[in-house]
Write an enzyme that holds these catalytic residues in place. Structure first.
Site, short mmCIF file in Angstrom:
data_model
loop_
_atom_site.label_atom_id
_atom_site.label_comp_id
_atom_site.label_asym_id
_atom_site.label_seq_id
_atom_site.Cartn_x
_atom_site.Cartn_y
_atom_site.Cartn_z
N ASP A 114 37.51 43.41 46.40
CA ASP A 114 38.96 43.28 46.29
C ASP A 114 39.63 44.52 45.69
O ASP A 114 40.41 44.43 44.73
CB ASP A 114 39.33 42.06 45.42
CG ASP A 114 38.59 40.79 45.79
OD1 ASP A 114 38.36 40.58 46.99
OD2 ASP A 114 38.25 40.02 44.87
N GLU B 138 44.99 34.98 52.50
CA GLU B 138 44.95 35.46 51.10
C GLU B 138 45.02 36.98 51.11
O GLU B 138 45.09 37.63 52.15
CB GLU B 138 43.67 35.00 50.40
CG GLU B 138 42.39 35.59 50.99
CD GLU B 138 41.12 35.04 50.35
OE1 GLU B 138 41.17 34.17 49.47
OE2 GLU B 138 40.04 35.50 50.77
O1 FUB Z 1 37.09 37.83 44.91
C1 FUB Z 1 37.47 36.47 44.86
C2 FUB Z 1 38.36 36.15 46.00
O2 FUB Z 1 37.71 36.41 47.22
C3 FUB Z 1 39.62 36.96 46.08
O3 FUB Z 1 40.59 36.61 45.15
C4 FUB Z 1 39.97 36.72 47.48
O4 FUB Z 1 40.97 37.54 47.99
C5 FUB Z 1 38.63 36.92 48.16
O5 FUB Z 1 38.34 38.28 48.36
#
Ligand code: FUB
Length: 338
Positions: free
Chosen positions: A30, A237
């Protein structure tokens, strides 16, 4: 990409990969990248093996702290600046320090991060430092009115800062309507408009929302909202906002179809018009990115799970140059060639 990728596939994909992990001594994911003080700073999640079984809730992503990384140039060495913030130091947070971002204003640096409270709900917190690499001192409470995950903060040309945030499924966004939680809320049915990321302008102190979060609408080329059943294009997301030649670009992950996509608007609040894919599937379930201009070139920061042999919660941050055509269209990339 599915979790059924074999070790044979993995070594061939690793050989064809368009970029290598930026660091290999720890797992990272991320990546939110910025140029601060003339250097590249990367704010990723710090993946660990916590022994929690895989589930759709994402409980196996049980990260506890953040490291910040610094580079002098895109092809330079990557320096691990150490632990910038640990969950044990955040009074309101209990677990799962997911994807963070950072911003700077008036010589101070702000780290924005999601974490779960003891009641199991995600909120977004902020921590402050005089240095881009931290250490960061957390505020005692989460940002009032915040919820869900994946904060990304965009500083506009007029001095306004906006946070975009939110993620469905394990990120809990489907539980909110009009900024209010209800356990009975779920994703809309397939024929209804998809849920959108949220946006809120930050207050002058960078520690609170200056307004109630609004939902961003993403529409197709005919102006029709993307539908909840349109898994190849709908928002899942990992929102990121940037500006290119006066247009706002909202990019994001489609989650269960594993694409990074983008949409554009002349207004940070949208509506945004879907424009296409930026990156096709990586190894590992999640895909999450940032886009940063460095010395006149544009770069995509992303992650995959090649280094861990495909373990979906043990990922590695990467970067590669990103290009636009004359119409501002981002050229789609394939992480392991075609
Ligand atoms: O790294 C945890 C979660 O996985 C992140 O918040 C999301 O965007 C996904 O990458």
């Amino acid at each position: 990409m599915s979790d059924e990728t074999t070790s044979l596939d993995l070594s061939s994909l690793a050989a064809r990969a368009i970029s290598k992990p930026l660091v290999t001594h720890i797992y990272t994911a991320d990546p939110s990248a910025h140029v601060f003080e003339g250097k590249i700073y990367i704010y990723p999640s710090h993946d660990i093996e916590g022994g929690v079984p895989f589930n759709d809730n994402g409980d196996h992503f049980c990260m506890e702290d953040y490291h910040v990384f610094r580079m002098d140039a895109p092809d330079g060495d990557v320096v691990d600046c150490g632990v910038a913030l640990h969950v044990n130091d955040v009074p309101w947070a209990e677990r799962q320090m997911w994807a963070p971002d950072a911003a700077t204003k008036d010589g101070r640096y702000y780290l924005y991060f999601p974490a779960k409270r003891s009641n199991g709900l995600f909120q977004i917190g902020v921590a402050v430092s005089d240095r881009p690499e931290g250490p960061f001192a957390p505020e005692p409470e989460a940002i009032a009115g915040s919820y869900s995950i994946d904060p990304a903060v965009f500083g506009d040309d007029d001095g306004a800062f906006y946070m975009v945030f939110g993620g469905i499924w394990g990120g809990q966004l489907q539980k909110y309507r009009n900024n209010t939680y209800a356990a009975s809320n779920e994703e809309p049915p397939a024929h209804e408009p998809a849920l959108g990321p949220r946006i809120a302008r930050l207050g002058a102190d960078m520690k609170q929302f200056a307004e109630s979060p609004r939902e961003i609408l993403i529409v197709d080329e005919d102006g029709q909202p993307l539908l909840a059943g349109d898994h190849d294009r709908r928002y899942f997301e990992g929102p990121w906002l940037h500006k290119y030649r006066g247009m706002y670009y909202l990019s994001y992950s489609t989650g269960d179809t594993h694409f990074l996509c983008y949409a554009t608007s002349d207004n940070p609040y949208g509506p945004f018009v879907y424009r296409g894919k930026i990156l096709t599937e990586v190894v590992g379930w999640t895909t999450h990115h940032s886009i940063c201009e460095i010395a006149g070139k544009w770069y995509l920061f992303y992650h995959d799970a090649i280094l861990s042999g495909g373990v979906t919660h043990l990922r590695s941050i990467k970067m590669t140059e990103l290009t636009y055509d004359a119409n501002g269209h981002i050229e789609c990339m394939h992480p392991y060639g075609r």
